[in-house]
Design a protein around this motif. Structure first.
Motif, PDB file in Angstrom:
ATOM      1  N   GLU A 106     -85.792  49.706 -87.967  1.00 44.64           N
ATOM      2  CA  GLU A 106     -85.717  48.249 -88.078  1.00 44.64           C
ATOM      3  C   GLU A 106     -84.294  47.796 -88.383  1.00 44.64           C
ATOM      4  O   GLU A 106     -83.782  46.855 -87.764  1.00 44.64           O
ATOM      5  CB  GLU A 106     -86.680  47.772 -89.170  1.00 44.64           C
ATOM      6  CG  GLU A 106     -88.146  48.022 -88.850  1.00 44.64           C
ATOM      7  CD  GLU A 106     -89.052  47.706 -90.030  1.00 44.64           C
ATOM      8  OE1 GLU A 106     -88.516  47.341 -91.101  1.00 44.64           O
ATOM      9  OE2 GLU A 106     -90.291  47.821 -89.877  1.00 44.64           O
TER      10      GLU A 106
ATOM     11  N   SER B  69     -81.970  48.305 -85.377  1.00 43.55           N
ATOM     12  CA  SER B  69     -82.172  47.269 -84.367  1.00 43.55           C
ATOM     13  C   SER B  69     -81.517  45.963 -84.793  1.00 43.55           C
ATOM     14  O   SER B  69     -80.893  45.263 -83.983  1.00 43.55           O
ATOM     15  CB  SER B  69     -83.671  47.065 -84.135  1.00 43.55           C
ATOM     16  OG  SER B  69     -83.902  46.007 -83.232  1.00 43.55           O
ATOM     17  N   GLU B  70     -81.629  45.632 -86.080  1.00 44.49           N
ATOM     18  CA  GLU B  70     -81.018  44.399 -86.599  1.00 44.49           C
ATOM     19  C   GLU B  70     -79.494  44.455 -86.494  1.00 44.49           C
ATOM     20  O   GLU B  70     -78.855  43.486 -86.054  1.00 44.49           O
ATOM     21  CB  GLU B  70     -81.448  44.209 -88.050  1.00 44.49           C
ATOM     22  CG  GLU B  70     -80.806  43.025 -88.732  1.00 44.49           C
ATOM     23  CD  GLU B  70     -81.156  42.962 -90.211  1.00 44.49           C
ATOM     24  OE1 GLU B  70     -80.448  42.248 -90.940  1.00 44.49           O
ATOM     25  OE2 GLU B  70     -82.117  43.645 -90.628  1.00 44.49           O
TER      26      GLU B  70
ATOM     27  N   THR C 234     -77.717  46.318 -84.501  1.00 45.60           N
ATOM     28  CA  THR C 234     -77.329  46.343 -83.094  1.00 45.60           C
ATOM     29  C   THR C 234     -77.344  44.940 -82.507  1.00 45.60           C
ATOM     30  O   THR C 234     -76.469  44.571 -81.711  1.00 45.60           O
ATOM     31  CB  THR C 234     -78.270  47.263 -82.308  1.00 45.60           C
ATOM     32  OG1 THR C 234     -78.247  48.577 -82.876  1.00 45.60           O
ATOM     33  CG2 THR C 234     -77.861  47.347 -80.850  1.00 45.60           C
ATOM     34  N   ARG C 235     -78.315  44.149 -82.910  1.00 45.09           N
ATOM     35  CA  ARG C 235     -78.462  42.782 -82.385  1.00 45.09           C
ATOM     36  C   ARG C 235     -77.451  41.831 -83.006  1.00 45.09           C
ATOM     37  O   ARG C 235     -76.799  41.047 -82.310  1.00 45.09           O
ATOM     38  CB  ARG C 235     -79.883  42.291 -82.641  1.00 45.09           C
ATOM     39  CG  ARG C 235     -80.166  40.898 -82.081  1.00 45.09           C
ATOM     40  CD  ARG C 235     -81.582  40.452 -82.405  1.00 45.09           C
ATOM     41  NE  ARG C 235     -81.785  40.295 -83.841  1.00 45.09           N
ATOM     42  CZ  ARG C 235     -82.528  41.107 -84.575  1.00 45.09           C
ATOM     43  NH1 ARG C 235     -83.125  42.143 -84.023  1.00 45.09           N
ATOM     44  NH2 ARG C 235     -82.671  40.899 -85.882  1.00 45.09           N
TER      45      ARG C 235
ATOM     46  N   THR D 275     -78.396  55.818 -82.229  1.00 41.73           N
ATOM     47  CA  THR D 275     -79.831  56.014 -82.437  1.00 41.73           C
ATOM     48  C   THR D 275     -80.064  56.687 -83.784  1.00 41.73           C
ATOM     49  O   THR D 275     -79.152  57.305 -84.353  1.00 41.73           O
ATOM     50  CB  THR D 275     -80.445  56.876 -81.324  1.00 41.73           C
ATOM     51  OG1 THR D 275     -79.895  58.193 -81.390  1.00 41.73           O
ATOM     52  CG2 THR D 275     -80.166  56.283 -79.945  1.00 41.73           C
TER      53      THR D 275
END
Length: 760
Positions: free
Chosen positions: A310, A313-314, A316-317, A425
């Motif tokens: 989570e 992903s945060e 990366t965004r 990753t």
């Protein structure tokens, strides 16, 4: 005789006429019985409702409904029974007295239902209640009969009168006991029991009524006019009363059934809610078990990976940086081995608390992956923040910890990988942090390392080497043994060979043991590799014997991991048996640290090996525990001084004194001494002068393959012992020596080379 307004027959009146032909309408008698049975069934059903109702208001409601049904059934049975009574005179009933009988029936029924609402009564209490209820029912009956008005005088027979009261009490007791017994249960058999009990109760109630009627005698005075009964509608009135009573009872039973179903649904709903609550609790418990470590209450690997994904992903965004830290407690296994696993668990809790207290905020994630391995996920702006946090954790862990009555200081090794520099990753970042941790542990522990590209390259190479080493062992290709001669100073001959494994790699060329031994130990290949070396050394020894070198002994190194295997003795015996070599020509070299790792088991295994006739040598002596208390207990033959003590001789006086002490100690313990790493003539002379038994090193020969061994041994044997030197000149307190002995052709020296050394 008259008692309480009742006339009892003692003898017939002289001036009266007894009417004997009173009868009953049996159809109404049957109807009265059915009404009594309905009232009994309602009583049993309402008692069951009371048993299964927990709310006080509901209990009061069903107690009142039950009392109304029971009173209505008894009173209606009595009323219909009175209508069934037929006499040859006109009879009518006073309404107030009749209603009074109904009120008495209600009071008796209320007492009955109140008794049934108490589940903890004993038999005597049931008897007391039955007496009160029976007297009430009897009072209802006889008050109702007192409402009868006619020209005749009513007399009662005392015996039947008392019997009717006894029947009322007995029927009441039976009703109470049956209700208390039948209010628990369900199913078809339970319903059949209720129907049967209702028939019995109806029979008891109607028996009481008609026993009382049988006790009645009507006497018509002679001076009164006999009025014949007129047309009446007893049947219609009885049917009306019965219908109304049955409707009321039926409605009550239907309401009870509906309430029972509703209650069952409520209970089912409660059970469903309870089950849902238990499922939620179980889900939370499973989530706790699935995502948290039971010992430290930190996240486990699964929970960490979920949060990691989570946050990754945060970041990366939205942009941002993360650091992944792997922590491993240094030498934690010693705690479990010495103090036990319980103490180890307590220590892990303390360490987890220190790590948790070191992080900066709740956003930083701390997890325990298992054993003594922890992992942290932190958000940061600069890489140095990760370094500072790691140093703070290392500093906190160095605080003394009280455990099992001891104060101890723990250290940790840390590996760090950064996002996005070291991967994008979860798998990459975790793998790279683990590689950095491996680097920290390999660098002496108690340190931290960031991931770098060369670590990945080295890890990839090691993985490739592991696969290729496994293939080389399986196919018996690429591996080879080289032999380094060991010179016997007493006989001036080479009497031993040390077998040293090499790997002729198809790409990387000839690899030394330091390139692949650790890989073999880390991946479970060391036992297979040691066994290969043992078998190959015995085969080469057999070949040397066929070449006339049947006096040579081969020394084979044994890994510490192999020394912990019980199968080692059998493998040695099989290798010797297969090649036909005598055991005394094989020597097993073990390191000092391997011997001291588990001294009890090691002693057993070494004694088994010595029992075969194989010699034992302790290698690298002085670099490990160096415990004389253990050394004297070990069944050793030879002690091998590590090269680190000889390499600075003659320049290091302290090393010379240490070597002298080791040689003297070994001879005291009846051990022969081998010194390895001998490269200069001064070292050779020093060892010879101080009584060393064997020397080994480049001064004699480098390790050579079996094919070149014969020529190397021949060359050494052809040299004469180093005894004479030619004194060419003396100048300034030094002597120039020209080598004329057997070491004139030693590696690193050429024939006629001069060595300058101080004259003592």
């Amino acid at each position: 005789m008259e008692w309480l307004g009742f006339h009892f027959i003692t003898e017939l009146p002289i001036d009266g006429q007894v009417i004997l032909n009173c009868t009953h309408d049996y159809s109404l008698v049957l109807l009265a019985y059915l009404v009594a049975c309905a009232g009994g069934f309602a009583t049993l059903d309402m008692a069951e409702r009371l048993r299964h109702t927990d709310k006080p208001t509901s209990q009061w409601l069903w107690r009142g409904v039950g009392a109304a049904c029971l009173a209505g059934g008894i009173w209606a049975m009595h009323f219909i029974g009175m209508l069934a009574f037929q006499a040859p005179i006109e009879i009518h009933y006073e309404m107030p007295v009749t209603l009074l009988s109904l009120l008495i029936a209600l009071l008796a029924s209320w007492l009955a239902m109140h008794t049934l609402s108490d589940p903890d009564l004993n038999l005597w209490q049931y008897v007391q209640a039955a007496v009160c209820i029976g007297l009430g029912i009897a009072a209802m009956h006889y008050v109702g009969m007192a409402a009868m008005r006619s020209n005749a005088q009513a007399y009662y027979q005392p015996g039947l009168f008392a019997l009717s009261i006894a029947i009322a009490i007995g029927a009441s007791l039976a009703a109470l006991l049956l209700s208390s017994h039948l209010r628990n249960g369900s199913g078809l058999f339970h319903q059949l029991l209720k129907y049967s009990a209702s028939l019995i109760l109806g029979a008891g109630i109607i028996s009481m009524h008609f026993t009382g009627m049988a006790a009645l005698s009507l006497v018509l005075p002679t001076d009164s006019a006999q009025t014949l009964p007129g047309d009446n509608n007893h049947l219609q009135l009885a049917l009306t009363v019965a219908t109304m009573t049955l409707l009321i009872i039926g409605s009550s039973i239907s309401a009870a059934l509906a309430d029972k179903k509703l209650q069952h649904k409520e209970r089912d709903l409660q059970r469903v809610n309870t089950l849902l609550g238990q499922l939620d609790q179980a889900r939370l418990s499973l989530q706790q078990v699935a995502h948290y470590d039971a010992l430290t209450n930190l996240f486990n690997r699964r929970g960490f990976n979920q949060i990691f994904a989570e946050k990754l992903s945060e970041k990366t965004r939205d942009g941002g940086r993360l650091a992944v830290m792997f922590l491993d407690i240094d030498h934690f296994k010693r705690i479990n081995d010495s103090l036990g696993h319980d103490a180890g668990d307590e220590l892990l809790k303390v360490i987890a608390g220190h790590i948790k207290a070191s992080v900066r905020s709740q956003e930083d994630v701390v997890a325990r992956f298992g054993g003594d391995e922890f992992c942290l996920l932190i958000g940061l702006h600069e890489p140095e923040e990760a370094r500072h946090l790691a140093q703070r954790i290392m500093s906190n862990l160095k605080e003394p910890i009280e455990l099992a009555g001891r104060r101890m200081v723990m250290t940790t090794s840390i590996g760090i990988s950064l996002f996005p520099e070291d991967g994008n990753t979860c798998e990459e970042l975790l793998k790279h942090a683990d590689l950095a941790l491996y680097q920290s542990k390999g660098s002496g522990r108690n340190g931290l390392n960031f991931f770098s590209a060369h670590l990945k390259t080295r890890a990839t190479l090691e993985l490739q080497l592991e696969e290729e080493l496994r293939h080389a062992l399986r196919e018996n290709s690429g591996l080879m043994l080289c032999y380094q001669p060991i010179y016997d100073l007493e006989t001036a001959r080479v009497s031993k060979l040390e077998a040293l494994v090499r790997w002729q790699h198809p790409v990387h060329g000839l690899l030394m043991p330091d390139r692949f031994i650790n890989i073999a130990e880390a991946n479970g290949l060391i036992a297979e590799l040691d066994n290969w070396v043992l078998r190959q050394a015995c085969e080469d020894l057999a070949q040397l014997s066929r070449q006339g070198r049947d006096d040579l002994i081969i020394a084979v190194n044994c890994s510490p991991l192999s020394l912990a295997r019980e199968e080692l003795t059998d493998e040695i015996e099989q290798a010797l048996r297969r090649t036909g070599m005598p055991p005394h020509r094989l020597e097993l070299e073990v390191t000092e640290n391997a011997l001291m790792g588990n001294i009890a088991n090691t002693l057993v295994l070494l004694r088994q090996i010595r029992a075969l006739g194989v010699s034992l040598s302790i290698d690298d002596f002085g670099t490990g525990y160096s415990s004389l208390a253990y050394l004297k207990r070990l069944p050793l033959n030879t002690l091998k001084i590590d090269r680190s003590f000889i390499q600075d001789i003659p320049g290091a006086t302290q090393d010379m004194e240490i070597v002298q002490a080791i040689i003297a100690m070994a001879h005291t313990l009846n051990l022969r001494v081998v010194t390895e790493g001998v490269e200069t003539i001064e070292q050779f002379e020093f060892l010879e002068r101080n009584g060393c038994d064997f020397v080994q090193g480049y001064l004699l020969s480098r390790p050579v393959p079996l094919a070149e061994l014969h020529s190397a041994l021949t060359d050494i044997d052809q040299r004469k012992p180093f005894r004479a030197v030619s004194l060419l000149s003396l100048a300034g307190g030094t002597a120039a020596l020209t080598l004329t002995g057997p070491f004139a052709k030693s590696p690193g020296l050429h024939a006629g080379a001069s060595v300058v050394r101080p004259i003592r």
